[in-house]
Design a protein around this motif. Structure first.
Motif, mmCIF file in Angstrom:
data_model
loop_
_atom_site.group_PDB
_atom_site.id
_atom_site.type_symbol
_atom_site.label_atom_id
_atom_site.label_comp_id
_atom_site.label_asym_id
_atom_site.label_seq_id
_atom_site.Cartn_x
_atom_site.Cartn_y
_atom_site.Cartn_z
ATOM 1 N N LEU A 183 -29.305 49.015 23.230
ATOM 2 C CA LEU A 183 -29.721 49.315 24.471
ATOM 3 C C LEU A 183 -29.193 49.093 25.490
ATOM 4 O O LEU A 183 -28.370 49.654 26.071
ATOM 5 C CB LEU A 183 -31.213 48.254 24.077
ATOM 6 C CG LEU A 183 -32.651 48.388 23.604
ATOM 7 C CD1 LEU A 183 -33.090 48.029 23.397
ATOM 8 C CD2 LEU A 183 -33.157 50.039 23.535
ATOM 9 N N THR B 118 -30.934 46.585 17.307
ATOM 10 C CA THR B 118 -31.425 47.233 17.735
ATOM 11 C C THR B 118 -30.901 47.068 19.258
ATOM 12 O O THR B 118 -30.627 47.611 19.877
ATOM 13 C CB THR B 118 -32.466 47.745 17.925
ATOM 14 O OG1 THR B 118 -33.644 47.628 18.429
ATOM 15 C CG2 THR B 118 -32.531 48.496 16.801
ATOM 16 N N LEU B 119 -30.585 45.227 19.480
ATOM 17 C CA LEU B 119 -30.359 44.602 21.070
ATOM 18 C C LEU B 119 -28.782 45.588 21.649
ATOM 19 O O LEU B 119 -28.760 45.864 23.278
ATOM 20 C CB LEU B 119 -29.997 43.550 20.757
ATOM 21 C CG LEU B 119 -30.099 42.604 22.830
ATOM 22 C CD1 LEU B 119 -30.999 43.798 23.816
ATOM 23 C CD2 LEU B 119 -30.369 41.618 22.902
ATOM 24 N N GLU C 57 -40.089 52.163 25.975
ATOM 25 C CA GLU C 57 -40.815 51.334 25.878
ATOM 26 C C GLU C 57 -41.661 51.406 26.005
ATOM 27 O O GLU C 57 -42.776 50.618 24.554
ATOM 28 C CB GLU C 57 -39.991 50.043 26.679
ATOM 29 C CG GLU C 57 -40.805 48.621 26.784
ATOM 30 C CD GLU C 57 -39.225 48.166 25.546
ATOM 31 O OE1 GLU C 57 -40.882 46.904 24.629
ATOM 32 O OE2 GLU C 57 -38.703 48.493 25.320
ATOM 33 N N ASP D 143 -32.341 34.299 18.333
ATOM 34 C CA ASP D 143 -32.713 36.347 17.788
ATOM 35 C C ASP D 143 -33.943 36.083 16.263
ATOM 36 O O ASP D 143 -34.216 37.612 15.996
ATOM 37 C CB ASP D 143 -31.622 36.218 16.998
ATOM 38 C CG ASP D 143 -30.187 36.265 17.788
ATOM 39 O OD1 ASP D 143 -30.526 36.455 18.938
ATOM 40 O OD2 ASP D 143 -28.611 36.404 17.708
ATOM 41 N N ASP E 31 -41.588 38.279 21.775
ATOM 42 C CA ASP E 31 -40.721 40.297 20.460
ATOM 43 C C ASP E 31 -39.678 40.705 21.075
ATOM 44 O O ASP E 31 -38.851 41.452 21.257
ATOM 45 C CB ASP E 31 -41.962 40.568 20.132
ATOM 46 C CG ASP E 31 -41.504 41.492 18.867
ATOM 47 O OD1 ASP E 31 -40.177 40.986 18.557
ATOM 48 O OD2 ASP E 31 -41.264 43.026 18.650
ATOM 49 N N THR E 32 -39.691 40.652 22.861
ATOM 50 C CA THR E 32 -39.237 41.498 24.310
ATOM 51 C C THR E 32 -37.808 41.212 23.924
ATOM 52 O O THR E 32 -36.970 42.520 23.270
ATOM 53 C CB THR E 32 -39.152 41.219 25.630
ATOM 54 O OG1 THR E 32 -39.197 39.626 25.868
ATOM 55 C CG2 THR E 32 -40.843 41.562 26.376
ATOM 56 N N ILE E 33 -37.022 40.372 24.069
ATOM 57 C CA ILE E 33 -35.816 40.431 23.308
ATOM 58 C C ILE E 33 -34.782 40.126 22.141
ATOM 59 O O ILE E 33 -34.281 40.434 21.348
ATOM 60 C CB ILE E 33 -34.613 39.064 24.466
ATOM 61 C CG1 ILE E 33 -35.074 40.062 26.095
ATOM 62 C CG2 ILE E 33 -33.249 39.319 24.415
ATOM 63 C CD1 ILE E 33 -34.612 41.277 26.054
ATOM 64 N N LYS F 133 -38.657 45.231 29.847
ATOM 65 C CA LYS F 133 -39.184 44.610 28.592
ATOM 66 C C LYS F 133 -40.007 43.859 29.817
ATOM 67 O O LYS F 133 -41.674 43.631 29.338
ATOM 68 C CB LYS F 133 -38.000 43.446 28.044
ATOM 69 C CG LYS F 133 -37.441 44.240 27.359
ATOM 70 C CD LYS F 133 -38.050 44.896 26.099
ATOM 71 C CE LYS F 133 -37.176 45.417 25.213
ATOM 72 N NZ LYS F 133 -37.748 45.951 24.110
ATOM 73 N N LEU G 243 -34.005 43.150 14.713
ATOM 74 C CA LEU G 243 -34.338 43.955 14.115
ATOM 75 C C LEU G 243 -32.640 45.073 14.924
ATOM 76 O O LEU G 243 -31.745 45.412 14.158
ATOM 77 C CB LEU G 243 -35.032 45.212 15.030
ATOM 78 C CG LEU G 243 -36.310 44.759 14.585
ATOM 79 C CD1 LEU G 243 -36.732 45.999 15.374
ATOM 80 C CD2 LEU G 243 -37.089 45.194 13.184
ATOM 81 N N GLU H 262 -35.851 42.937 19.428
ATOM 82 C CA GLU H 262 -34.592 44.018 19.005
ATOM 83 C C GLU H 262 -33.711 43.243 18.981
ATOM 84 O O GLU H 262 -32.930 43.813 17.540
ATOM 85 C CB GLU H 262 -34.382 44.123 20.882
ATOM 86 C CG GLU H 262 -35.461 44.411 21.682
ATOM 87 C CD GLU H 262 -35.312 45.937 20.771
ATOM 88 O OE1 GLU H 262 -34.625 46.904 20.350
ATOM 89 O OE2 GLU H 262 -36.712 46.526 21.705
#
Length: 283
Positions: free
Chosen positions: A112, A108-109, A21, A201, A98-100, A126, A106, A103
Motif C-alpha cells: 500500500l 499488505t502494508l 478501502e 503489527d 485493525d486499520t494499520i 483508514k 497480512l 495490514e
C-alpha cells in the motif's frame, strides 16, 4: 503544470484508495456480522417489551424504556442507550484497531505504501473508512429500532422529556440528532484506535487494547475521586443526549461533546502520524 498534474493524480489515487478501502470493509463477513449483532439489540428489546405482561414503569430498566410502548421512536433511542457504553465501542475497536496493524499482519502494508498516496493519505483513508463504519453502526441501531418500534408499537405524537408533544416528523429529527451525537462520540475512539494500530503489527492486540482502554475510561468516569478528570475523558458525554429530547433543544452537551471528540481526533491523529511516518514497514 507538472505540480498540478501530480496533485490531481494524487487526489485521484486517494479517491480510488478510499473507494477500495470502503469496498473491502463492507464486503467482510466480520463487518456484516457486527452490524447484524447491533441490529439484533433493538429487535430483542422491542420483542421482550411487547411480550411482557406489564409494560415497564417509570425508572425501570435503561433510560427511556418506559416510553417504548407509547411511541416506537423510543425503541431506537433506548437501543442507542444500551449499545453506546459497550457494543458500539467494541465494534469500533475492532475496525479501528485493525486499520494499520491488520495490514501489517497480512503483509499488505508495504504494498500500500508503494502507491503514490503515501503514508499521510493512507492514514486519512483508514480513518475515514472507520468513520464510515461508525456512521453505519449507529445508523443500523437507529434504523432497526425505528422499524421494529413502528411495527410493534406504532408511531405518532411523541412526548418529550420536557413534557412537550411533537409530531412524527419532529420525532424523526430528534432521533437523528441522537444518532448523530452517538456517532460523534465514536470519532475520538476511532482516532485512539488508529494510533494504537500504528504501534503494533498484531491486529488482535490492537483491537483488545482499544476495547480495554474504552472500559477503563468508563470506569474512571464513575469514580467521584477523579471528578477533575471526567470532562477530559472521551467517554464523558457518551450518554449526554437527553437534552436533545427536550423542548427547546439545549445544545450544550452536543457541542461540548463535538469539541472534545475533535480534540481527541486532532491529538491522536497527530500521534498516529508521528508514529507512522517514522515506522519501519517490513511487511
Amino acid at each position: 503544470m507538472h505540480a498540478d498534474a501530480d496533485t490531481a493524480s494524487a487526489r485521484t489515487h486517494g479517491g480510488a484508495l478510499l473507494a477500495s478501502e470502503l469496498r473491502v470493509l463492507f464486503r467482510r463477513w466480520r463487518t456484516w456480522a457486527m452490524l447484524a449483532a447491533l441490529a439484533s439489540i433493538p429487535v430483542l428489546m422491542a420483542v421482550v417489551v411487547r411480550l411482557s405482561s406489564e409494560p415497564p414503569g417509570p425508572g425501570e430498566g435503561p433510560p427511556f424504556l418506559d416510553q417504548v410502548t407509547n411511541n416506537g421512536m423510543f425503541v431506537a433511542v433506548t437501543a442507542l442507550v444500551l449499545t453506546t457504553p459497550l457494543f458500539l465501542p467494541l465494534t469500533v475497536a475492532v475496525v479501528s484497531g485493525d486499520t494499520i496493524a491488520g495490514e501489517a499482519s497480512l503483509g499488505t502494508l508495504r504494498y500500500l505504501l508503494v502507491a503514490p498516496a503515501g503514508r499521510v493519505r493512507l492514514l486519512l483513508v483508514k480513518y475515514v473508512s472507520t468513520v464510515a463504519f461508525c456512521v453505519a453502526a449507529s445508523g443500523t441501531v437507529l434504523l432497526t429500532g425505528w422499524l421494529i418500534g413502528a411495527a410493534l408499537f406504532g408511531t405518532g405524537e411523541a412526548t418529550l422529556l420536557s413534557g412537550d408533544t411533537i409530531g412524527v416528523g419532529d420525532a424523526v429529527v430528534r432521533s437523528l440528532l441522537v444518532g448523530a451525537h452517538v456517532t460523534i462520540c465514536m470519532l475520538g475512539l476511532a482516532a485512539v484506535g488508529l494510533f494504537i494500530s500504528t504501534l503494533t503489527d498484531a491486529g488482535v492486540g490492537a483491537m483488545a487494547a482499544v476495547a480495554v482502554l474504552t472500559i477503563v475510561a468508563q470506569v474512571l468516569g464513575q469514580l467521584d475521586q477523579l471528578a477533575w478528570l471526567h470532562p477530559w475523558l472521551f467517554t464523558h458525554h457518551w450518554l449526554a443526549f437527553a437534552d436533545l429530547l427536550r423542548e427547546p433543544i439545549v445544545w450544550t452537551s452536543f457541542t461540548e461533546n463535538a469539541l472534545l471528540q475533535a480534540a481527541y481526533v486532532a491529538f491522536f491523529g497527530a500521534l498516529a502520524y508521528g508514529r507512522f511516518s517514522t515506522k519501519d514497514v517490513l511487511s
